[in-house]
Design a protein around this motif. Sequence first.
Motif, PDB file in Angstrom:
ATOM      1  N   ALA A 257       3.132  44.099 -43.892  1.00  0.00           N
ATOM      2  CA  ALA A 257       2.657  45.158 -44.620  1.00  0.00           C
ATOM      3  C   ALA A 257       1.476  44.559 -45.431  1.00  0.00           C
ATOM      4  CB  ALA A 257       3.709  45.922 -45.652  1.00  0.00           C
ATOM      5  N   ARG A 258       1.538  43.463 -45.799  1.00  0.00           N
ATOM      6  CA  ARG A 258       0.431  42.773 -46.456  1.00  0.00           C
ATOM      7  C   ARG A 258      -0.678  42.352 -45.833  1.00  0.00           C
ATOM      8  NH1 ARG A 258       2.497  37.811 -49.558  1.00  0.00           N
ATOM      9  NH2 ARG A 258       1.923  36.696 -47.438  1.00  0.00           N
ATOM     10  N   SER A 259      -0.362  42.196 -44.607  1.00  0.00           N
ATOM     11  CA  SER A 259      -1.377  41.951 -43.552  1.00  0.00           C
ATOM     12  C   SER A 259      -2.265  43.096 -43.146  1.00  0.00           C
ATOM     13  CB  SER A 259      -0.719  41.208 -42.300  1.00  0.00           C
ATOM     14  OG  SER A 259      -0.288  39.897 -42.673  1.00  0.00           O
ATOM     15  N   LYS A 264      -7.190  46.278 -43.753  1.00  0.00           N
ATOM     16  CA  LYS A 264      -7.844  47.689 -44.143  1.00  0.00           C
ATOM     17  C   LYS A 264      -8.820  47.461 -45.096  1.00  0.00           C
ATOM     18  CE  LYS A 264      -8.549  52.130 -44.379  1.00  0.00           C
ATOM     19  NZ  LYS A 264      -9.296  52.560 -45.449  1.00  0.00           N
ATOM     20  N   VAL A 265      -8.545  46.496 -46.101  1.00  0.00           N
ATOM     21  CA  VAL A 265      -9.634  46.195 -47.082  1.00  0.00           C
ATOM     22  C   VAL A 265     -10.737  45.489 -46.625  1.00  0.00           C
ATOM     23  CG1 VAL A 265     -10.326  44.696 -49.269  1.00  0.00           C
ATOM     24  CG2 VAL A 265      -7.920  46.314 -49.169  1.00  0.00           C
ATOM     25  N   ALA A 266     -10.603  44.396 -45.808  1.00  0.00           N
ATOM     26  CA  ALA A 266     -11.729  43.632 -45.009  1.00  0.00           C
ATOM     27  C   ALA A 266     -12.371  44.527 -44.196  1.00  0.00           C
ATOM     28  CB  ALA A 266     -11.112  42.386 -44.402  1.00  0.00           C
ATOM     29  N   ALA A 311      -8.453  50.455 -53.484  1.00  0.00           N
ATOM     30  CA  ALA A 311      -7.745  50.087 -54.563  1.00  0.00           C
ATOM     31  C   ALA A 311      -6.247  50.125 -54.368  1.00  0.00           C
ATOM     32  CB  ALA A 311      -8.038  50.960 -55.692  1.00  0.00           C
ATOM     33  N   GLU A 312      -5.885  51.104 -53.525  1.00  0.00           N
ATOM     34  CA  GLU A 312      -4.453  51.128 -53.164  1.00  0.00           C
ATOM     35  C   GLU A 312      -3.938  49.974 -52.274  1.00  0.00           C
ATOM     36  OE1 GLU A 312      -3.448  55.989 -53.015  1.00  0.00           O
ATOM     37  OE2 GLU A 312      -4.409  54.892 -51.605  1.00  0.00           O
ATOM     38  N   HIS A 313      -4.796  49.616 -51.395  1.00  0.00           N
ATOM     39  CA  HIS A 313      -4.408  48.396 -50.485  1.00  0.00           C
ATOM     40  C   HIS A 313      -4.398  46.988 -51.323  1.00  0.00           C
ATOM     41  CE1 HIS A 313      -3.124  50.414 -46.764  1.00  0.00           C
ATOM     42  NE2 HIS A 313      -4.395  51.055 -47.052  1.00  0.00           N
ATOM     43  N   ARG A 314      -5.279  47.137 -52.178  1.00  0.00           N
ATOM     44  CA  ARG A 314      -5.486  45.677 -52.899  1.00  0.00           C
ATOM     45  C   ARG A 314      -4.359  45.575 -53.765  1.00  0.00           C
ATOM     46  NH1 ARG A 314     -11.592  46.676 -52.750  1.00  0.00           N
ATOM     47  NH2 ARG A 314     -12.282  44.933 -51.832  1.00  0.00           N
ATOM     48  N   ALA A 315      -3.822  46.778 -54.379  1.00  0.00           N
ATOM     49  CA  ALA A 315      -2.664  46.644 -55.222  1.00  0.00           C
ATOM     50  C   ALA A 315      -1.370  46.562 -54.448  1.00  0.00           C
ATOM     51  CB  ALA A 315      -2.438  48.022 -55.808  1.00  0.00           C
ATOM     52  N   ARG A 316      -1.362  46.825 -53.167  1.00  0.00           N
ATOM     53  CA  ARG A 316      -0.046  46.657 -52.535  1.00  0.00           C
ATOM     54  C   ARG A 316      -0.052  44.954 -52.197  1.00  0.00           C
ATOM     55  NH1 ARG A 316       2.372  48.936 -46.832  1.00  0.00           N
ATOM     56  NH2 ARG A 316       0.577  48.199 -45.790  1.00  0.00           N
ATOM     57  N   ILE A 317      -1.246  44.191 -51.672  1.00  0.00           N
ATOM     58  CA  ILE A 317      -1.536  42.852 -51.635  1.00  0.00           C
ATOM     59  C   ILE A 317      -0.999  42.056 -52.966  1.00  0.00           C
ATOM     60  CG2 ILE A 317      -2.988  41.057 -51.148  1.00  0.00           C
ATOM     61  CD1 ILE A 317      -4.850  43.200 -49.769  1.00  0.00           C
TER      62      ILE A 317
END
Length: 328
Positions: A257-259, A264-266, A311-317
Amino acid sequence: MRFGRTPEQTAFADALDDLLGAADTPGAARSWADGDPALGLSLWQRLAELGVAGLLVPEEYDGLGASPVDVTVAFERLGYHGVPGPWVESVAVLPALLTQADEAKVLAGIASGQAVATLAAPRLTPRALDADVADHAFALTTTSALYRAEPGDRHGSVDATRRLFDLTPTEQIATVDAGRSLDLGTLACSAQLLGAGSRLLHASVAYAKQRHQFGKPIGAQQAVKHLLADVRVALDFAAPLVHNAAVDLEAEAPTAARSVSAAKVAAGDAAYLASRTALQVHGAIGYTREFDLSLWILKVRALVGAWGTPAEHRARILESLVSGEGAR
């Protein structure tokens, strides 16, 4: 572990390039945006004949039972060529959900390309893409309840080829485990962003070579070279993260999930940089809707926020790192 594409995956990408390079994908995208899906659906069928539509459909339902890495190969090329339609929903997300629901007929239709499907899910994709064109629409009302659904009101998008619809759930067909399927959707979107960013970079490099000012190509200017080089570096750094996320999903790694969020962010950041640079290099012509470049610029802008915002994906990371989840 092999960290790279196999010869078969490279050949698959080349075959997609051959097909899509010979097709009028900008024309199909413009027609799709205008409400005429005929060209796009014809292209859908031709891609299905190459196996794209059935990549994740299990073999017992006439699919290929392929891997997440194969999905990224296909979606990068779909993004590069700007192919319209609910490909993420139909190809990357729904096969696993419909397998859990034992929807054999729908799965066989998806694999053959005879059926187009779409999905709405809380938070990640609250509105369904192209529900008026899809043969089947489904809604996840929670992370586990899968319903058949009917399209409702249409909503606009910055990308006119993304026709967004509210869905009304009608009949619950299964209780499913949707986490991995939704991550596959995010992964496919990331690969699309990579492809679209690469297309914008290639278009910008070509334009910089042919556009002359003061007697020489603008690409000869060091400032322009640096802009384009920054995009190349960003895309090259994002690509391994997308591939790693696919490998983690295939292995069902605790870090998957983190990967996926990191990919997605990158990919979103790199593609957005490519779109801004393309506008700057092309100048005023880059702003015109008549110029094909706009199709990719607007698609990138929409996909950056699709399947989870940065923002959502950075928060999950961050949550994964702080909690130590999947640490190794």
